[in-house]
Scaffold this motif. Structure first.
Motif, short mmCIF file in Angstrom:
data_model
loop_
_atom_site.label_atom_id
_atom_site.label_comp_id
_atom_site.label_asym_id
_atom_site.label_seq_id
_atom_site.Cartn_x
_atom_site.Cartn_y
_atom_site.Cartn_z
N ARG A 620 0.85 -1.20 0.00
CA ARG A 620 0.00 0.00 0.00
C ARG A 620 0.87 1.23 0.00
O ARG A 620 1.82 1.33 0.77
CB ARG A 620 -0.91 0.00 1.23
N THR A 641 -2.97 0.47 -4.08
CA THR A 641 -2.61 -0.84 -3.54
C THR A 641 -2.50 -1.83 -4.69
O THR A 641 -3.02 -1.57 -5.78
CB THR A 641 -3.67 -1.35 -2.54
N PHE A 648 -9.29 -1.76 0.32
CA PHE A 648 -8.52 -0.53 0.31
C PHE A 648 -9.44 0.69 0.33
O PHE A 648 -9.06 1.75 0.85
CB PHE A 648 -7.59 -0.49 -0.90
#
Lengths: 669, 384
Positions: A620, A641, A648
């Motif tokens: 990330r 990500t 996410f």
């Protein structure tokens, strides 16, 4: 993973194109699926069976086609190894091409992003904060750092960029999984029999296909002690020793010398109360010149002994040449006494029984037979039927019948019988002969009865007795022609019965009697035969004049007649009865040396670590671009990500909220 | 939801989570206290890993916490009721009708079938309440199944100290394991994705397993506890088999989501959509879930196959023998490896991947059952 750029750059060299083709995802997937399909073959077709079995199964033409294709040992066939090699090459090229950028990506915080590109990312947000730019920058950096991010601040002219990343090790997951495949295959190759095949092609080795004693095996078929991998087996009888292992190769074997000697002291099977085997164990002694004293160890299934990198496994067991004492009871005319013989399992000897010459091959011995009890309905009720021997009787023409005889009588319908199974080929079920045991539980009573039936004098006497009685009842004692004819008929009936059982008697009746008289005479013939059989038996009992025949004796007579009637189909001139034995077992050891094992395990560790990193450690990234906007700071936040975009969404919101609240709190300070 | 509320909420959650972790730690310590003398290194590490795993699973998953507590309490009650006499299975009311392993499995079977029907009922009638009942039934079934396994474990020791073993040693036992593991996986994702509409589909495959199980029990008397053959007397069995069934369970779940995906996809874009389809999660979510479960299955299947290789190196004389079971495990592995490559690097998704996931289940099924039924080899423990 390949971006096909060939059309744009037609001048790339041939080698470059091959390299890219080998590293392409299409090629890799094709290889994965090809390998999967090729692997099926070896599971459908049983591998490494004796070649004659394949010939029987496929016929001579297809046998050769399949042999040429290497289908009897698919997994070391050249074409199969080629697929594996191509898969490894494909993976290697893939790693070479992508590992550098993956490594970079693992650590690179991407500080070169443009302000504009952040705003065009799928996950982005912006807000204004009071406070000084530098202060806000540090606050954001710290907040991200407490969330486990690696961070860096870059000056972008007047502006500041905070780059953050966590889960960079996800990229390591890619590298580990792919390197693992290469490592595992290399380790596997080290443990394969490829070097042996090479040596065979070069003519340095020759596969032995004959069944020879160890001392006669030529040295072209022997392998010296060395660092090479092998996997073989050896069967050692109790009290004996071996210092070689046999490696199965196609339709033959090679002999691998060992740097030590293995002696087997004892082999044991333990059983649960229910009769199932509980453990297989061998007490071994290893004699090795490098050892100060012999190494004693017990091995069992799942508990091998590892000595000098050689692993010794409990793999199987069998008979190690048990010593047997056998009585051969004659089923032919002229002899009632058994001949005793001493033999061993796996021993072959020529026998002369009556006028028949046969080769006796003892093939097996079992000290007990736990089988379903025929007197119980539930097949789970088992009973020990005692020891049994297996043997073959081979005629001069080469054909053989296979027999299985039980040592102790088995009860059926309240009476005891000696069981002997016979069959013409291993694919058939055994057909059993039931010989009744006499009052002493011995076979002797039956053999005596049979002997009496073979005894022409006794038969003639009984026939004469019956003839006289018949003539008296007909009141024609003087009719010698009738008398002689009756006497002859009775003797013939008995001779036919002893030779061919009731079948032959019936055939005789069918063929020789006129059809009109058959229905009335046939039962009379059979009744006379039975009467004779009964008299011969009763004569042998030596009863007192007033003594009645016991029920058990009548039953014995009935069983004995049935047995004599089936003897012609039994196919053996003797009944072999086991009287004593010394059980000698042999243990089947598997001996392996796999120098590549630790390499394979290392690859496995890579694979597991890699797979979990790849799936469960998402990489990330966040960027916060801070710029002055009058008195305030404008913050542009963007995130991305490479896994779980769904999660996410909420994660981005969470970080967004936290960073905003950080600003407020710090502004309030 | 305001920031304030969620903070409070998360504080309470974290308090419960810590309490749960503490409970797991205490349970492990308690075990060491009671049985420390007879535990070997291997057992100690298994207990620690189990405690860590369960602490992690339960920290954000209330359903799992209740499940675990119920299994622990009821299994202990069953063990106490048994004492040292297996005969109590018939004389004790609670054992006879609820807790003896056979009774527990019967409850499990009935509850799974009821849950399947109830899930579909909720889907067709758009009833949240019915779906919640279905979830509850699934939890109850899973709990009974797990209790049954625990109690059977104990029962095997009551048959004889040398007969006792973990109930993952034959086809009958692993079918129950399969049902329980698949249900737990489903319940995990049900909570994670906040959708109960897939329940009926996933439970269909569990119900099929249960149906087979019942046939196997009544037709073949397969439920009787048999002692272990020597080849299976190894600690590897305790980790190899469960790891494998997490893989099988996840692959089965992925395939059933694939079925749901294809059924929904057929209806999308049509003028009139079936009532149940309106309640189904989005195609994108199902696609994502399919990927998640296959990834999970693949990870555990990889682990299980490697554990199998380590075991084979100890039992069969080599870590790889191209035995039919090994080879089919490789085929399954290669198949899903190809699936994941297509998905992750080529970006394939949707219908074709759903079809592939369904085909994958049949390949897996062959590796699981077909090899034992049709092929011969070293791994012939679970024959029909």
């Amino acid at each position: 993973m390949s971006q096909s750029q060939d059309s744009q750059l037609p001048r790339r060299s041939f080698a470059w194109r091959v390299f890219h083709f080998l590293g392409s995802m299409e090629f890799a997937i094709t290889m994965l699926i090809t390998l999967a399909i090729a692997s099926v073959i070896g599971t459908v077709l049983q591998q490494n069976q004796p070649y004659p079995d394949y010939v029987i199964k496929f016929g001579p033409y297809w046998f050769e086609v399949f042999e040429a294709l290497g289908l009897y040992d698919v997994y070391s066939a050249l074409w199969f190894l080629a697929i594996l090699t191509l898969l490894v090459v494909s993976t290697t090229v893939c790693v070479i091409r992508h590992a550098p950028s993956m490594f970079k990506d693992m650590f690179n915080l991407r500080t070169h992003v443009q302000h504009k590109s952040l705003r065009s990312m799928h996950h982005h947000a912006h807000w204004h904060q009071p406070g000084e730019l530098e202060h806000n920058t540090v606050a954001i950096r710290d907040r991200l750092a407490t969330q486990g991010f690696r961070t860096r601040i870059t000056e972008k002219g007047e502006d500041r960029l905070v780059s953050a990343m966590r889960g960079g090790m996800n990229r390591l997951g890619y590298i580990l999984t792919h390197v693992a495949i290469i490592v595992i295959c290399v380790g596997g190759l080290m443990d394969s029999n490829l070097p042996l095949k090479m040596a065979e092609w070069q003519g340095r080795l020759e596969i032995e296909t004959r069944d020879l004693p160890l001392s006669q095996i030529p040295k072209e078929s022997r392998l010296a002690v060395g660092p090479q991998a092998f996997r073989g087996s050896v069967s050692i009888p109790e009290g004996r020793a071996a210092s070689v292992a046999y490696l199965p190769m196609r339709d033959g074997y090679l002999v691998q010398n060992l740097p030590f000697t293995i002696e087997v002291k004892e082999f044991r099977i333990e059983h649960y109360p229910t009769g199932q085997p509980k453990s297989f164990e061998s007490d071994l002694v290893i004699y090795d010149p490098d050892l100060e004293q012999p190494l004693e160890q017990t091995i069992a299934v799942n508990h091998p002994l590892i000595h000098k990198g050689y692993a010794i496994y409990q793999a199987s067991f069998g008979d190690g040449g048990s010593e047997l004492t056998i009585n051969a009871w004659p089923l032919f005319a002229g002899q009632a006494e058994p001949t005793e013989l001493e033999t061993k399992v796996f021993e072959t000897r020529q026998m002369l029984w009556g006028d028949r010459e046969l080769q006796l091959e003892v093939t097996g011995f079992r000290p007990f037979n736990i089988n379903p009890d025929p007197t119980e309905d539930d097949p789970k009720n088992v009973r020990n039927f005692g020891p049994s021997i297996q043997f073959k009787l081979r005629r001069g023409t080469g054909e053989a019948l296979e027999f299985e005889n039980y040592m102790y009588p088995v009860e059926r319908d309240g009476r005891d019988f000696f069981l002997s199974g016979v069959r013409g080929s291993p694919s058939e079920e055994f057909a059993y002969l039931y010989l009744p045991a006499d009052e002493d539980g011995s076979i002797e009573g039956f053999i005596d009865f049979l002997h009496a039936l073979h005894d022409e004098d006794k038969v003639a006497a009984v026939a004469a007795e019956m003839k006289d009685e018949t003539l008296v009842s007909l009141q024609s004692q003087e009719d010698t022609i009738l008398g002689n004819s009756l006497q002859r008929t009775l003797e013939t009936l008995m001779a036919m019965f002893v030779r061919g059982g009731f079948d032959e008697v019936r055939d005789f009746i069918e063929q020789s009697l006129p059809e009109a008289e058959r229905d009335t005479l046939a039962p009379a013939y059979l009744a006379m035969l039975r009467e004779m059989l009964g008299r011969i038996y009763l004569n042998s009992l030596d009863l007192e004049p007033e003594e009645a025949v016991a029920e058990s004796q009548l039953l014995f007579l009935q069983d004995a007649i049935d047995a004599v009637g089936t003897l012609p189909r039994y196919g053996s001139p003797v009944y072999l009865s086991l009287t004593d034995y010394n059980h000698i077992e042999s243990t089947g050891l598997q001996i392996a040396r796999s120098p590549g094992k630790n390499i394979v395990y290392l690859g496995c560790a890579f694979l597991i670590a890699g797979v979990f990193l790849l799936f469960y450690l998402p990489q990330r990234r966040f960027w916060a671009w801070l710029s002055r906007d009058g008195e305030q700071t404008r913050i542009d936040l963007a995130g991305m990500t490479n896994r779980n975009p769904r999660e996410f969404d909420s994660y981005f919101e969470q970080i967004h909220t936290q960073l905003q609240s950080t600003q407020r709190n710090s502004a309030a300070d | 939801m305001s920031t304030q509320l969620s903070t409070l909420d998360s504080e309470k959650t974290s308090l419960v989570a810590w309490g749960w972790r503490l409970l797991m730690a205490l349970s492990a310590i308690g075990l060491f206290g009671f049985y420390g003398d007879i535990l070997d290194v291997y057992e100690v590490s298994i207990i620690i890993l189990t405690a860590v795993g369960m602490a992690w699973l339960g920290q954000n998953w209330p359903g799992y916490r209740w499940h675990t507590v119920a299994v622990a309490v009821l299994s202990l009650i069953a063990v106490t009721l048994y004492g040292s006499d297996l005969g109590h299975a018939e004389t004790s009311f609670w054992l006879n009708y609820l807790l003896a392993s056979q009774s527990a499995f019967m409850w499990m079977s009935a509850l799974f079938v009821m849950a399947t029907v109830t899930y579909f009922g909720g889907l067709i009638f758009h009833s949240e309440f019915t779906e919640k009942v279905a979830s509850f039934l699934t939890w109850a079934a899973t709990t009974m199944g797990m209790i049954g396994l625990m109690v059977r474990w104990r029962e095997s020791y009551l048959l004889g100290a040398d007969i006792g073993h973990i109930p993952v040693s034959n086809l009958y036992e692993v079918f129950i394991l399969f049902a329980v593991v698949t249900a737990l996986l489903y319940l995990f994702y049900e909570r994670r994705y906040q959708t109960r509409s897939l329940g009926g589909f996933v439970l269909l495959v569990i119900s099929a397993a249960v149906a087979f199980q019942l046939w196997y029990t009544f037709d073949r008397q397969a439920h009787e506890i048999e002692p272990l053959v020597p080849a299976l007397q190894s600690y590897w069995m305790k980790i190899h088999v469960p790891a494998n069934f997490i893989g099988y369970g996840a692959f089965a779940m992925a395939a059933m989501i694939g079925v749901a995906y294809l059924l929904v996809e057929r209806q999308t874009g049509k003028a009139s959509v079936s009532r149940w389809v309106q309640k189904m999660p989005s195609l994108a979510l199902m696609d994502d879930l399919m990927y998640k479960t296959i990834a999970l299955g693949f990870a555990f299947f990889t682990l299980a196959t490697i554990l199998g290789a380590l075991w084979a190196a100890e039992a069969w004389g080599g870590y790889w023998s191209w035995d039919p079971k090994e080879t089919w495990a490789l085929i399954v592995w290669l198949n899903y490896a190809a699936w994941l490559h297509m998905r992750m690097t080529k970006g394939w998704h949707g219908g074709p991947m759903a079809w592939w996931a369904i085909v994958g289940l049949f390949v897996t099924l062959f590796a699981f059952l077909g090899v034992n039924m049709f092929l011969s080899g070293l791994h012939s423990y679970g024959t029909l």
